[in-house]
Design a protein around this motif. Sequence first.
Motif, PDB file in Angstrom:
ATOM      1  N   LEU A 188       0.794  -1.462   0.094  1.00 32.04           N
ATOM      2  CA  LEU A 188      -0.119   0.417  -0.141  1.00 32.04           C
ATOM      3  C   LEU A 188       1.040   1.410  -0.222  1.00 32.04           C
ATOM      4  O   LEU A 188       0.381   2.237  -0.179  1.00 32.04           O
ATOM      5  CB  LEU A 188      -0.986  -0.055   1.090  1.00 32.04           C
ATOM      6  N   ASP A 189       1.991   1.059   0.466  1.00 32.40           N
ATOM      7  CA  ASP A 189       3.070   2.330   0.007  1.00 32.40           C
ATOM      8  C   ASP A 189       2.987   2.799  -1.040  1.00 32.40           C
ATOM      9  O   ASP A 189       2.854   3.984  -0.986  1.00 32.40           O
ATOM     10  CB  ASP A 189       4.134   2.140   0.628  1.00 32.40           C
ATOM     11  N   ARG A 190       2.760   2.164  -1.995  1.00 29.75           N
ATOM     12  CA  ARG A 190       2.765   2.661  -3.715  1.00 29.75           C
ATOM     13  C   ARG A 190       1.685   3.146  -3.968  1.00 29.75           C
ATOM     14  O   ARG A 190       1.890   4.232  -5.332  1.00 29.75           O
ATOM     15  CB  ARG A 190       2.556   1.746  -4.445  1.00 29.75           C
ATOM     16  N   ASN A 191       0.713   3.154  -3.091  1.00 27.41           N
ATOM     17  CA  ASN A 191      -0.986   4.129  -3.546  1.00 27.41           C
ATOM     18  C   ASN A 191      -0.826   5.224  -2.731  1.00 27.41           C
ATOM     19  O   ASN A 191      -0.845   5.980  -1.919  1.00 27.41           O
ATOM     20  CB  ASN A 191      -2.007   3.209  -2.876  1.00 27.41           C
ATOM     21  N   THR A 192      -1.581   6.518  -3.624  1.00 27.36           N
ATOM     22  CA  THR A 192      -1.903   7.549  -3.063  1.00 27.36           C
ATOM     23  C   THR A 192      -3.384   7.844  -2.919  1.00 27.36           C
ATOM     24  O   THR A 192      -3.659   7.139  -4.458  1.00 27.36           O
ATOM     25  CB  THR A 192      -1.358   8.854  -4.219  1.00 27.36           C
ATOM     26  N   TYR A 193      -4.361   8.196  -2.742  1.00 22.81           N
ATOM     27  CA  TYR A 193      -6.032   8.554  -2.983  1.00 22.81           C
ATOM     28  C   TYR A 193      -5.694  10.295  -3.334  1.00 22.81           C
ATOM     29  O   TYR A 193      -5.585  11.365  -1.986  1.00 22.81           O
ATOM     30  CB  TYR A 193      -6.214   8.347  -1.499  1.00 22.81           C
ATOM     31  N   THR A 194      -6.621  10.519  -4.059  1.00 27.97           N
ATOM     32  CA  THR A 194      -6.964  12.488  -3.694  1.00 27.97           C
ATOM     33  C   THR A 194      -8.355  12.668  -4.020  1.00 27.97           C
ATOM     34  O   THR A 194      -9.580  11.655  -4.178  1.00 27.97           O
ATOM     35  CB  THR A 194      -6.191  12.426  -5.141  1.00 27.97           C
ATOM     36  N   GLY A 195      -8.500  13.830  -3.215  1.00 28.95           N
ATOM     37  CA  GLY A 195     -10.134  14.477  -3.592  1.00 28.95           C
ATOM     38  C   GLY A 195      -9.704  15.743  -3.382  1.00 28.95           C
ATOM     39  O   GLY A 195      -8.801  16.159  -2.941  1.00 28.95           O
TER      40      GLY A 195
END
Length: 284
Positions: free
Chosen positions: A148-155
């Motif tokens: 999950l270190d590879r993931n980024t979430y944007t809102g």
Amino acid sequence: MRVINLILLLFIGTGIFAQDQELLELLSSSDDKGYTTATFKSTRVINGHSIETRSNGSLEFIISHRFGTLNSGYKDFYGLDFSTIRLGLEYGLTDNLNVGLGRASLGKVVDAFLKYRFVRQSKSTPVTVTAFTSITRKTAEQEGLSGLDRNTYTGQLHIARKFNSNFSFQISPTIIQRNLVRTFDDDNLLIAIGLGGRYKLSNRIAIVSEYYPQLSSKSSQFEDSFAIGVDIETGGHVFQLHFTNAVEMNERGFIGETTDSFWDGDIHYGFNITRVFDLRPKKG
């Protein structure tokens, strides 16, 4: 303040549909309810999204290029020796709900997003509001980077108003959750606010620009993203030219990890090519 005062855009669009359809027809459905149309002529301002959505059954293919810095000199052919690319597909599930998927060469980043326009400017409503959420995953091999270190979430919320036939302005409050940051000086939760504008010079040509200052803590190596460009459109095929200090083309990258300073001359030349396909069944 000098940055905010410089908000403009360059955006060049050319192209023709087989049946000579206008780009505006695929940006939104008919204006039979008195809604404001063509606040922006694209689903992107430059790097960031605009409030616009593709209409039901429309498929958009986007090719985005960013080159090296112009001040790299003749040795690197003023930045043209370096190139990074993003390929993206966006589809209108309805006139107001879009889904998208993209892949960028830098960092081998894959991104997916949902975009929903839930308020539209009209005679009784002063603004258009579109919600945006995305996930990006860095797939390049990198020591210490896994799971999950590879993931980024944007809102984001994109809030825009078309003040008259020539001028539109957009504000984009942004939250980005980075599971792993690059330095200890950076917060995992990044807060920024995007500012974008469009000024129409003619029926086909507009100047556009965007600026994304970070409001949360950041390390000294990172700069706020700024871009300016020009746009011409003649149909479903759009070509955009611009100058920016950001080389990445996803929200984490251009908002949170831009290392070049536009005001120190670290300017990247870039372009976006957009082609829209109408997949709606033909009537009759």
